[in-house]
Design an enzyme around this catalytic site. Structure first.
Site, PDB file in Angstrom:
ATOM      1  N   CYS A  16       6.112  -5.209   0.493  1.00  0.00           N
ATOM      2  CA  CYS A  16       6.770  -4.037   0.079  1.00  0.00           C
ATOM      3  C   CYS A  16       5.966  -3.309   1.333  1.00  0.00           C
ATOM      4  O   CYS A  16       6.928  -2.774   2.203  1.00  0.00           O
ATOM      5  CB  CYS A  16       5.652  -3.313  -1.108  1.00  0.00           C
ATOM      6  SG  CYS A  16       6.265  -2.325  -1.626  1.00  0.00           S
ATOM      7  N   ILE A  51       6.258  -3.519  -7.022  1.00  0.00           N
ATOM      8  CA  ILE A  51       5.688  -1.700  -7.412  1.00  0.00           C
ATOM      9  C   ILE A  51       6.135  -0.807  -6.477  1.00  0.00           C
ATOM     10  O   ILE A  51       5.919  -0.470  -5.068  1.00  0.00           O
ATOM     11  CB  ILE A  51       3.869  -1.987  -7.046  1.00  0.00           C
ATOM     12  CG1 ILE A  51       3.622  -3.158  -8.217  1.00  0.00           C
ATOM     13  CG2 ILE A  51       3.045  -0.920  -7.719  1.00  0.00           C
ATOM     14  CD1 ILE A  51       2.331  -3.627  -7.831  1.00  0.00           C
ATOM     15  N   GLU A  60       1.632 -12.461  -3.337  1.00  0.00           N
ATOM     16  CA  GLU A  60       0.370 -12.490  -3.510  1.00  0.00           C
ATOM     17  C   GLU A  60      -0.273 -12.147  -4.767  1.00  0.00           C
ATOM     18  O   GLU A  60      -1.630 -12.855  -5.267  1.00  0.00           O
ATOM     19  CB  GLU A  60      -0.407 -11.129  -2.529  1.00  0.00           C
ATOM     20  CG  GLU A  60      -0.483  -9.814  -2.499  1.00  0.00           C
ATOM     21  CD  GLU A  60       0.540  -9.388  -2.170  1.00  0.00           C
ATOM     22  OE1 GLU A  60       1.680  -9.726  -1.985  1.00  0.00           O
ATOM     23  OE2 GLU A  60       0.154  -7.761  -2.689  1.00  0.00           O
ATOM     24  N   GLY A 111       1.157  -1.389   0.014  1.00  0.00           N
ATOM     25  CA  GLY A 111      -0.189   0.034  -0.249  1.00  0.00           C
ATOM     26  C   GLY A 111       1.159   0.666   0.163  1.00  0.00           C
ATOM     27  O   GLY A 111       1.594   1.522  -0.458  1.00  0.00           O
ATOM     28  N   ARG A 155      12.981   3.653   0.477  1.00  0.00           N
ATOM     29  CA  ARG A 155      11.260   3.801   0.371  1.00  0.00           C
ATOM     30  C   ARG A 155      11.839   3.644  -1.338  1.00  0.00           C
ATOM     31  O   ARG A 155      12.538   5.156  -1.705  1.00  0.00           O
ATOM     32  CB  ARG A 155      10.747   5.397   1.402  1.00  0.00           C
ATOM     33  CG  ARG A 155       9.566   4.779   1.072  1.00  0.00           C
ATOM     34  CD  ARG A 155       8.495   5.430   1.822  1.00  0.00           C
ATOM     35  NE  ARG A 155       6.939   6.365   1.517  1.00  0.00           N
ATOM     36  CZ  ARG A 155       7.009   7.315   1.187  1.00  0.00           C
ATOM     37  NH1 ARG A 155       7.673   8.018   1.404  1.00  0.00           N
ATOM     38  NH2 ARG A 155       5.914   7.866   1.307  1.00  0.00           N
ATOM     39  N   HIS A 182       5.049  -8.730  -4.326  1.00  0.00           N
ATOM     40  CA  HIS A 182       4.096  -9.175  -3.687  1.00  0.00           C
ATOM     41  C   HIS A 182       3.820 -10.342  -4.525  1.00  0.00           C
ATOM     42  O   HIS A 182       3.169 -10.661  -5.185  1.00  0.00           O
ATOM     43  CB  HIS A 182       3.481  -8.026  -4.728  1.00  0.00           C
ATOM     44  CG  HIS A 182       3.449  -6.678  -4.626  1.00  0.00           C
ATOM     45  ND1 HIS A 182       2.422  -6.113  -3.114  1.00  0.00           N
ATOM     46  CD2 HIS A 182       4.182  -5.558  -4.614  1.00  0.00           C
ATOM     47  CE1 HIS A 182       2.750  -4.907  -3.036  1.00  0.00           C
ATOM     48  NE2 HIS A 182       3.674  -4.128  -3.685  1.00  0.00           N
TER      49      HIS A 182
HETATM   50  N1  GLN Z   1       6.085   3.044  -2.449  1.00  0.00           N
HETATM   51  C1  GLN Z   1       4.975   2.488  -1.436  1.00  0.00           C
HETATM   52  C2  GLN Z   1       6.006   2.914   0.376  1.00  0.00           C
HETATM   53  O1  GLN Z   1       5.991   3.572   0.190  1.00  0.00           O
HETATM   54  C3  GLN Z   1       5.147   1.097  -0.852  1.00  0.00           C
HETATM   55  C4  GLN Z   1       4.461   0.603  -2.332  1.00  0.00           C
HETATM   56  C5  GLN Z   1       3.871  -0.701  -2.131  1.00  0.00           C
HETATM   57  O2  GLN Z   1       3.826  -1.640  -1.702  1.00  0.00           O
HETATM   58  N2  GLN Z   1       3.459  -1.572  -3.154  1.00  0.00           N
HETATM   59  O3  GLN Z   1       4.987   2.468   1.723  1.00  0.00           O
END
Ligand code: GLN
Length: 206
Positions: A82, A140, A187, A50, A111, A185
């Site tokens: 992630c 992602i 999942e 997320g 990050r 990911h």
């Molecule tokens: N860029 C998101 C973050 O900083 C992480 C991306 C993801 O969970 N797909 O939390």
């Protein structure tokens, strides 16, 4: 708990259903966790992807931040993917100043590390402790791990190829005790081997 642990999926944001399905195919029962009482009931917790800054804020709003820190300190198994990996890191680079950490893994993550060049990246990865050949990994706007402490086991790194660019050789899956994290990911790929590994960790078998 017997042979079927109850694993929670933190349900503030992200791929909650996909994680639950992968855990169930690994033999666990699952439940969504949004309240402290729901957290109390689980044998382990998945923290989905997320946006870590948003999830940090929601953890405070839902009064879950301190209870979750307490359960992690008490040894509850957890798996973060992630944004979940970012939350489980003891230290974050390129975070927002107000973003809060759960901690639990002695590592520094950067990050949006992959997102500096391209928003998503895919590769096949060998995962330590996971049989059956390489896993397809989807990143992602993902973090990568810049440094790990001595208690952290590295489970996977991006292959050192030219195609991987700046990501070549970066650590993207780790374990410290009963806490796992992946920058990708699993999942999303229909390959539930990482979730099976986590179920085995919750059962004390791995
Ligand atoms: N860029 C998101 C973050 O900083 C992480 C991306 C993801 O969970 N797909 O939390």
């Amino acid at each position: 708990m017997a042979d079927q642990p109850l694993i929670g999926v933190l349900a503030l944001q992200g791929d909650v259903r996909e994680h639950a399905a992968a855990l169930e195919s690994g033999g666990a029962r699952t439940t969504a966790v949004r309240r402290p009482a729901e957290l109390d009931a689980v044998d382990g917790l998945v923290i989905p992807g997320g946006e870590s800054t948003t999830m940090s804020r929601l953890l405070e709003t839902f009064e879950l931040l301190e209870p979750l820190r307490a359960r992690l300190a008490g040894g509850m198994p957890a798996y973060g993917s992630c944004a979940g990996m970012i939350l489980l890191a003891d230290k974050v680079l390129d975070g927002r100043p107000d973003q809060r950490q759960l901690g639990g893994i002695d590592m520094v993550v950067r990050r949006n590390a992959f997102g500096r060049q391209v928003d998503s990246f895919e590769t096949d990865l060998d995962l330590a402790g996971v049989d059956g050949g390489p896993a397809h990994a989807v990143f992602i706007r993902a973090p990568w791990v810049e440094a790990v402490g001595p208690a952290v086991e590295v489970l996977a790194a991006v292959p050192d190829t030219e195609a991987a660019g700046a990501a070549a050789g970066r650590i993207v899956a780790v374990r410290q005790g009963a806490v796992l994290a992946t920058a990708f990911h699993p999942e999303l790929t229909g390959d539930s081997r990482v979730h099976r590994l986590f179920v085995d960790v919750v059962l004390g078998r791995a």
